[in-house]
Write an enzyme that holds these catalytic residues in place. Structure first.
Site, PDB file in Angstrom:
ATOM      1  CB  ALA A  65      -0.848  -0.076   1.314  1.00  0.00           C
ATOM      2  N   GLY A 109       0.625  -4.806   0.879  1.00  0.00           N
ATOM      3  CA  GLY A 109      -0.833  -4.943  -0.021  1.00  0.00           C
ATOM      4  C   GLY A 109      -0.503  -5.552  -1.283  1.00  0.00           C
ATOM      5  CD  GLU A 112      -2.214  -7.317   2.812  1.00  0.00           C
ATOM      6  OE1 GLU A 112      -2.077  -6.189   2.586  1.00  0.00           O
ATOM      7  OE2 GLU A 112      -2.881  -7.540   4.037  1.00  0.00           O
ATOM      8  CD  GLU A 132       1.833  -5.415   5.547  1.00  0.00           C
ATOM      9  OE1 GLU A 132       2.476  -6.432   5.936  1.00  0.00           O
ATOM     10  OE2 GLU A 132       0.896  -5.489   4.536  1.00  0.00           O
TER      11      GLU A 132
END
Ligand code: CAA
Length: 258
Positions: A65, A109, A112, A132
């Site tokens: 992300a 992300g 993911e 993260e």
């Protein structure tokens, strides 16, 4: 439709969606995820698309992300906006098969997102991770749940608590990816696999996808019941008659999605 953060090419019933934010190693910001949700919905509607391939660049599928965009958000903003929840839901709602073609970094992300696809094929240069923890947070788009289901508790804990990266050999050994291919062959090989899927009856493809996904959402006996009912239902289709007749007549089936 023209997009700013990705490109879409449709050829031979396969949509190739390529994440395209090279300046940030394809980090997922809200613009990219909104566009990706729209591209998936368009591919789902488009009769010229029977299989979807999602890829990034040679250096990065996606490095996570977008940290710049997230860094100043408050708890209230992340909670009330359900950061990225709606966008990922659009991908998960797609009933056509989606293959993630991963080269280079596939982190946070990005990992993911790849796991939200139906299966992952990667290059020998791929690096997977959920780093993260190094940012004082945890995976936020399903990583703690999906990675654990893909590779088991021990390895998922190891990855998520240390933030270490996993190379392609370990990813294949652990069941995170289905195949590893040499870097220059990634797109041709994945397109060939997508093409093969696109030649099947879309009815059995969609039902097969639903059944495999059901394995993650229910008990074994309920999942098997769902499979048995779905299997029986396919005998109501013309494509089942055609598929079996073609086998017996030693010819290629001509599926018509009926
Ligand atoms: N967000 C925003 N920008 C990113 C980014 C990210 N996740 N990852 C890389 N970039 C940017 C860098 O800031 C850099 O931009 P500038 O040139 O403007 O400085 C550019 O992409 C190139 O990156 P590097 O110079 O760092 O490239 P590198 O080859 O030296 O290192 C890397 C590559 C190891 C992937 C490193 O970029 C990195 O560690 N990135 C962050 C990985 C990460 O922590 N991901 C998790 C994000 S949080 C998350 O995903 C939460 C969630 O689950 C929802």
């Amino acid at each position: 439709m023209a997009y700013q953060t990705l490109t879409v090419e449709i050829d031979d019933y396969v949509a190739l969606i390529r994440l395209n934010r090279p300046e940030a190693l394809n980090a997922l910001n809200s613009e990219l995820l909104t566009e990706l949700g729209s591209a998936m919905e368009e591919a789902e509607r488009n009769e010229k698309v029977r299989c979807i391939v999602l890829t990034g660049s040679e250096k990065a599928f996606a490095a996570g992300a977008d940290i710049k965009e997230m860094s100043t958000k408050s708890y209230g903003e992340v909670f009330t906006s359900d950061l990225f929840g709606a966008e990922i839901a659009k991908i998960l709602r797609t009933r056509k098969p989606i293959i993630a073609a991963v080269s280079g970094y596939c982190l946070g992300g990005g990992c993911e997102l790849a796991m939200a696809c139906d299966f992952i094929i990667c290059t020998d240069t791929a690096k997977f991770g959920q780093p993260e923890i190094n940012l004082g947070v945890i995976p936020g788009i399903g990583g703690s749940q999906r990675l654990t289901r893909f590779i088991g508790k021990s390895k998922a804990m190891d990855m998520i608590l240390t933030g270490r990266f996993m190379d392609s050999a370990e990813a294949e050994r652990s069941g995170l990816v289905s195949r590893v291919v040499p870097a220059p062959k990634l797109i041709p090989e994945v397109l060939a696999i997508a093409k093969k899927i696109s030649e099947k009856s879309i009815l059995s493809v969609m039902v097969a996808k639903e059944c495999v996904n059901r394995a993650y959402e229910t008990t074994l006996s309920e999942g098997i019941l769902f499979e048995r009912r779905s299997f029986a239902a396919l005998f109501a289709t013309e494509d089942q008659k055609e598929g079996m007749a073609a086998f017996l007549e030693k010819r290629q089936p001509q599926f018509r999605d009926k």
